[in-house]
Scaffold this motif. Structure first.
Motif, short mmCIF file in Angstrom:
data_model
loop_
_atom_site.label_atom_id
_atom_site.label_comp_id
_atom_site.label_asym_id
_atom_site.label_seq_id
_atom_site.Cartn_x
_atom_site.Cartn_y
_atom_site.Cartn_z
N CYS A 22 0.92 -1.04 0.03
CA CYS A 22 -0.07 0.00 -0.06
C CYS A 22 0.82 1.10 -0.06
O CYS A 22 0.54 2.08 -0.66
CB CYS A 22 -1.03 0.15 1.24
SG CYS A 22 -2.30 -1.13 1.26
N VAL A 25 2.30 1.78 -3.49
CA VAL A 25 1.26 2.24 -4.34
C VAL A 25 1.03 3.67 -4.21
O VAL A 25 0.48 4.44 -4.94
CB VAL A 25 0.09 1.43 -4.41
CG1 VAL A 25 -1.37 1.95 -5.22
CG2 VAL A 25 0.10 -0.05 -4.71
N LEU A 26 0.86 4.03 -2.84
CA LEU A 26 0.46 5.42 -2.37
C LEU A 26 1.56 6.25 -3.01
O LEU A 26 1.24 7.43 -3.53
CB LEU A 26 0.46 5.46 -1.03
CG LEU A 26 0.02 6.81 -0.38
CD1 LEU A 26 -1.40 7.38 -0.55
CD2 LEU A 26 0.22 6.62 1.18
N MET A 29 1.51 6.81 -6.73
CA MET A 29 0.25 7.54 -7.12
C MET A 29 0.65 9.14 -6.86
O MET A 29 0.37 10.06 -7.63
CB MET A 29 -0.97 7.52 -6.28
CG MET A 29 -1.56 5.95 -6.80
SD MET A 29 -3.14 5.58 -5.67
CE MET A 29 -4.29 6.82 -6.26
N THR A 35 -3.37 12.75 -7.85
CA THR A 35 -4.00 13.43 -6.65
C THR A 35 -5.32 14.30 -7.07
O THR A 35 -5.78 14.77 -6.11
CB THR A 35 -3.21 14.18 -5.62
OG1 THR A 35 -2.55 15.15 -6.63
CG2 THR A 35 -2.22 13.55 -5.35
N SER A 39 -8.94 10.38 -8.04
CA SER A 39 -7.92 9.51 -7.31
C SER A 39 -7.89 9.97 -6.09
O SER A 39 -7.15 9.07 -4.94
CB SER A 39 -6.54 9.88 -7.72
OG SER A 39 -6.31 9.79 -9.30
N GLN A 40 -8.74 10.77 -5.27
CA GLN A 40 -8.82 11.00 -4.10
C GLN A 40 -9.24 9.98 -3.10
O GLN A 40 -8.92 9.58 -2.02
CB GLN A 40 -9.31 12.34 -3.56
CG GLN A 40 -8.55 13.43 -3.93
CD GLN A 40 -9.09 14.88 -3.74
OE1 GLN A 40 -10.28 14.95 -3.10
NE2 GLN A 40 -8.17 16.16 -3.80
N VAL A 41 -10.44 9.22 -3.80
CA VAL A 41 -10.86 8.33 -3.22
C VAL A 41 -10.07 6.97 -2.93
O VAL A 41 -10.09 6.38 -1.86
CB VAL A 41 -12.32 7.93 -3.86
CG1 VAL A 41 -12.78 6.49 -3.40
CG2 VAL A 41 -13.21 8.98 -3.97
N ALA A 42 -9.28 6.87 -3.92
CA ALA A 42 -8.19 5.61 -3.79
C ALA A 42 -7.25 6.11 -2.82
O ALA A 42 -6.84 4.97 -1.91
CB ALA A 42 -7.64 5.51 -5.31
N LEU A 43 -6.84 7.23 -2.83
CA LEU A 43 -5.83 7.49 -1.77
C LEU A 43 -6.26 7.59 -0.28
O LEU A 43 -5.71 6.91 0.49
CB LEU A 43 -5.43 9.16 -2.10
CG LEU A 43 -4.41 9.37 -3.36
CD1 LEU A 43 -4.41 10.86 -3.56
CD2 LEU A 43 -3.23 8.51 -3.08
N LEU A 45 -8.96 5.49 0.70
CA LEU A 45 -8.89 4.00 0.78
C LEU A 45 -7.58 3.24 1.15
O LEU A 45 -7.56 2.54 1.94
CB LEU A 45 -9.63 3.53 -0.47
CG LEU A 45 -11.10 3.56 -0.42
CD1 LEU A 45 -11.55 2.86 -1.92
CD2 LEU A 45 -11.83 3.03 0.82
N LEU A 46 -6.49 3.82 0.57
CA LEU A 46 -5.20 3.17 0.65
C LEU A 46 -4.83 3.58 2.33
O LEU A 46 -4.33 2.75 3.04
CB LEU A 46 -4.31 3.62 -0.17
CG LEU A 46 -4.12 2.87 -1.45
CD1 LEU A 46 -3.44 3.65 -2.63
CD2 LEU A 46 -3.83 1.40 -1.35
#
Length: 109
Positions: A22, A25-26, A29, A35, A39-43, A45-46
């Motif tokens: 994680c 990946v973070l 990204m 960002t 992509s903020q949702v994925a960030l 969640l990570l």
């Protein structure tokens, strides 16, 4: 709870591996400037997964602390452990490798 059903070494290895993945990946990204709004949702969640795994790991370390620390040093060790684990330090350093706050009890105690 899963923590009590499986060997803690295996859980610790799995949790640390998932957190490392994680983190990579973070970092990728952020390095690729992903960002934006989508992509903020994925960030988030990570980050949520990483923080949840950190809490899960701290629960396991706290549960084993009573078996590895002398009674007179338990308060110091229980206050130091969360700070060091959250900082990403190697847990083997704290569990039984001669750190002054954490020492293995002799058999029979």
């Amino acid at each position: 709870m899963a923590l009590d059903r499986f060997p803690r070494q295996r859980i610790s290895l799995l949790v640390d591996t998932v957190r490392a993945i994680c983190s990579v990946v973070l970092a990728m990204m952020i390095a690729n400037h992903l960002t934006g709004a989508g992509s903020q949702v994925a960030l988030m969640l990570l980050l949520l997964v990483m923080l949840s795994l950190n809490r899960f790991s701290l629960a396991g370390l706290s549960a084993g602390l009573a078996y590895t620390v002398d009674d007179d040093e338990y308060l110091d060790a229980s206050s130091i452990m969360p700070m060091n684990r959250a900082g990403g330090h190697d847990h083997r350093r704290w569990f039984g490798r001669g750190h002054p706050a954490v020492r293995r009890r002799p058999a029979g105690h």
